[in-house]
Design a protein around this motif. Structure first.
Motif, short mmCIF file in Angstrom:
data_model
loop_
_atom_site.label_atom_id
_atom_site.label_comp_id
_atom_site.label_asym_id
_atom_site.label_seq_id
_atom_site.Cartn_x
_atom_site.Cartn_y
_atom_site.Cartn_z
N LYS A 110 15.18 18.04 -32.73
CA LYS A 110 13.73 18.22 -32.85
C LYS A 110 13.00 17.31 -31.87
O LYS A 110 12.03 17.72 -31.23
CB LYS A 110 13.26 17.94 -34.29
CG LYS A 110 13.67 19.00 -35.27
CD LYS A 110 13.20 18.63 -36.68
CE LYS A 110 13.72 19.65 -37.68
NZ LYS A 110 13.37 19.32 -39.06
N GLU A 111 13.48 16.08 -31.76
CA GLU A 111 12.85 15.14 -30.81
C GLU A 111 13.00 15.63 -29.37
O GLU A 111 12.07 15.57 -28.58
CB GLU A 111 13.46 13.74 -30.97
CG GLU A 111 13.04 13.06 -32.26
CD GLU A 111 13.68 11.69 -32.42
OE1 GLU A 111 14.00 11.05 -31.40
OE2 GLU A 111 13.85 11.27 -33.57
N ASP A 112 14.20 16.17 -29.05
CA ASP A 112 14.42 16.72 -27.71
C ASP A 112 13.47 17.90 -27.44
O ASP A 112 12.92 18.03 -26.35
CB ASP A 112 15.87 17.18 -27.54
CG ASP A 112 16.85 16.02 -27.52
OD1 ASP A 112 16.41 14.87 -27.30
OD2 ASP A 112 18.06 16.27 -27.73
N LEU A 113 13.31 18.73 -28.45
CA LEU A 113 12.41 19.89 -28.30
C LEU A 113 10.97 19.43 -28.06
O LEU A 113 10.26 19.99 -27.23
CB LEU A 113 12.49 20.78 -29.54
CG LEU A 113 11.63 22.04 -29.52
CD1 LEU A 113 12.00 22.93 -28.35
CD2 LEU A 113 11.77 22.79 -30.82
N LEU A 114 10.54 18.39 -28.76
CA LEU A 114 9.19 17.86 -28.54
C LEU A 114 9.02 17.33 -27.12
O LEU A 114 7.97 17.53 -26.50
CB LEU A 114 8.88 16.75 -29.55
CG LEU A 114 8.53 17.22 -30.95
CD1 LEU A 114 8.42 16.04 -31.90
CD2 LEU A 114 7.24 18.02 -30.95
N VAL A 115 10.04 16.69 -26.59
CA VAL A 115 9.99 16.20 -25.22
C VAL A 115 9.85 17.38 -24.25
O VAL A 115 9.05 17.34 -23.30
CB VAL A 115 11.25 15.34 -24.89
CG1 VAL A 115 11.34 15.05 -23.39
CG2 VAL A 115 11.22 14.06 -25.70
N PRO A 149 18.66 19.70 -36.36
CA PRO A 149 18.81 18.27 -36.69
C PRO A 149 17.68 17.45 -36.08
O PRO A 149 17.10 17.84 -35.07
CB PRO A 149 20.16 17.89 -36.07
CG PRO A 149 20.68 19.08 -35.35
CD PRO A 149 19.74 20.21 -35.54
N PRO A 150 17.36 16.29 -36.66
CA PRO A 150 16.25 15.47 -36.18
C PRO A 150 16.31 15.13 -34.69
O PRO A 150 15.30 15.17 -34.00
CB PRO A 150 16.33 14.21 -37.04
CG PRO A 150 17.01 14.65 -38.29
CD PRO A 150 17.96 15.74 -37.87
N ALA A 151 17.49 14.81 -34.17
CA ALA A 151 17.60 14.47 -32.75
C ALA A 151 17.23 15.66 -31.87
O ALA A 151 16.56 15.51 -30.83
CB ALA A 151 19.01 13.98 -32.43
N ASP A 178 3.29 10.97 -34.13
CA ASP A 178 3.05 9.60 -34.63
C ASP A 178 2.61 9.63 -36.08
O ASP A 178 3.02 8.80 -36.87
CB ASP A 178 2.00 8.89 -33.77
CG ASP A 178 2.53 8.57 -32.38
OD1 ASP A 178 3.76 8.63 -32.18
OD2 ASP A 178 1.69 8.27 -31.49
N ARG A 179 1.75 10.59 -36.43
CA ARG A 179 1.26 10.69 -37.80
C ARG A 179 2.41 11.04 -38.75
O ARG A 179 2.50 10.50 -39.85
CB ARG A 179 0.16 11.76 -37.88
CG ARG A 179 -0.54 11.78 -39.22
CD ARG A 179 -1.61 12.82 -39.27
NE ARG A 179 -0.97 14.12 -39.22
CZ ARG A 179 -1.58 15.24 -38.92
NH1 ARG A 179 -2.83 15.24 -38.61
NH2 ARG A 179 -0.93 16.39 -38.90
N VAL A 180 3.26 11.95 -38.34
CA VAL A 180 4.39 12.37 -39.19
C VAL A 180 5.40 11.23 -39.33
O VAL A 180 5.95 11.00 -40.40
CB VAL A 180 5.06 13.64 -38.63
CG1 VAL A 180 6.34 13.95 -39.35
CG2 VAL A 180 4.09 14.81 -38.71
N ASP A 181 5.63 10.49 -38.23
CA ASP A 181 6.61 9.39 -38.26
C ASP A 181 6.14 8.22 -39.10
O ASP A 181 6.95 7.48 -39.64
CB ASP A 181 6.90 8.90 -36.84
CG ASP A 181 7.78 9.91 -36.07
OD1 ASP A 181 8.36 10.79 -36.73
OD2 ASP A 181 7.85 9.81 -34.84
#
Length: 149
Positions: A117-122, A113-115, A145-148
């Motif tokens: 994915k964000e945790d994984l990036l952190v 899930p998107p949330a 940033d480019r993808v967002d």
């Protein structure tokens, strides 16, 4: 009625200097256009080759670099390039460790899930920062940033 018999004919053809120079310029222009056209085709073919073959994986890029260096007579770099090429070929072969890992990660990330994915990036950024690779942290941020946007 009498017959006319021509026994000898003399003629001379003279091309004016201005006409000769104009023809020379026209021929030179034609040659230049032809050579420019050939060069555009060569560059286009080389760019297509680079996109389709060279940029497919790091090993292909190293082989291309090796071939370019060999044209320039840079024999001193051959040993180093051979060693690097051997490592890259084994790492980036279809069943190489990093290719298989990338496939597994891709499969994992498509289902995340998107949330998460964000945790994984952190987490990834924290690992990079802890190892002192702030440049990579910036690259990850730039990609996100480019993808967002």
């Amino acid at each position: 009625m009498g017959a006319l018999k021509i026994l000898e004919v003399n003629y001379s053809l003279r091309i004016e200097d201005e006409d000769r120079e104009a023809a020379r310029r026209r021929h030179a222009l034609s040659n230049r256009k032809f050579l420019e056209s050939l060069e555009r085709e060569r560059v286009g073919a080389e760019l297509a080759f680079i996109r389709q073959v060279v940029l497919q994986d790091p090993a292909s890029a190293e082989i291309y670099k090796f071939l370019q260096l060999s044209k320039g007579g840079a024999e001193a770099a051959y040993g180093e390039i051979y060693d690097r090429l051997a490592v890259l070929c084994s790492e980036w072969s279809p069943d190489g460790q990093w290719v298989l890992l990338a496939r597994v990660l891709h499969e994992f990330l498509t289902e995340l899930p998107p949330a998460a994915k964000e945790d994984l990036l952190v987490i990834i950024q924290a690992c990079m920062e802890a190892s002192g690779r702030l440049d990579l942290v910036d690259k990850v941020r730039a990609v996100v940033d480019r993808v967002d946007s």
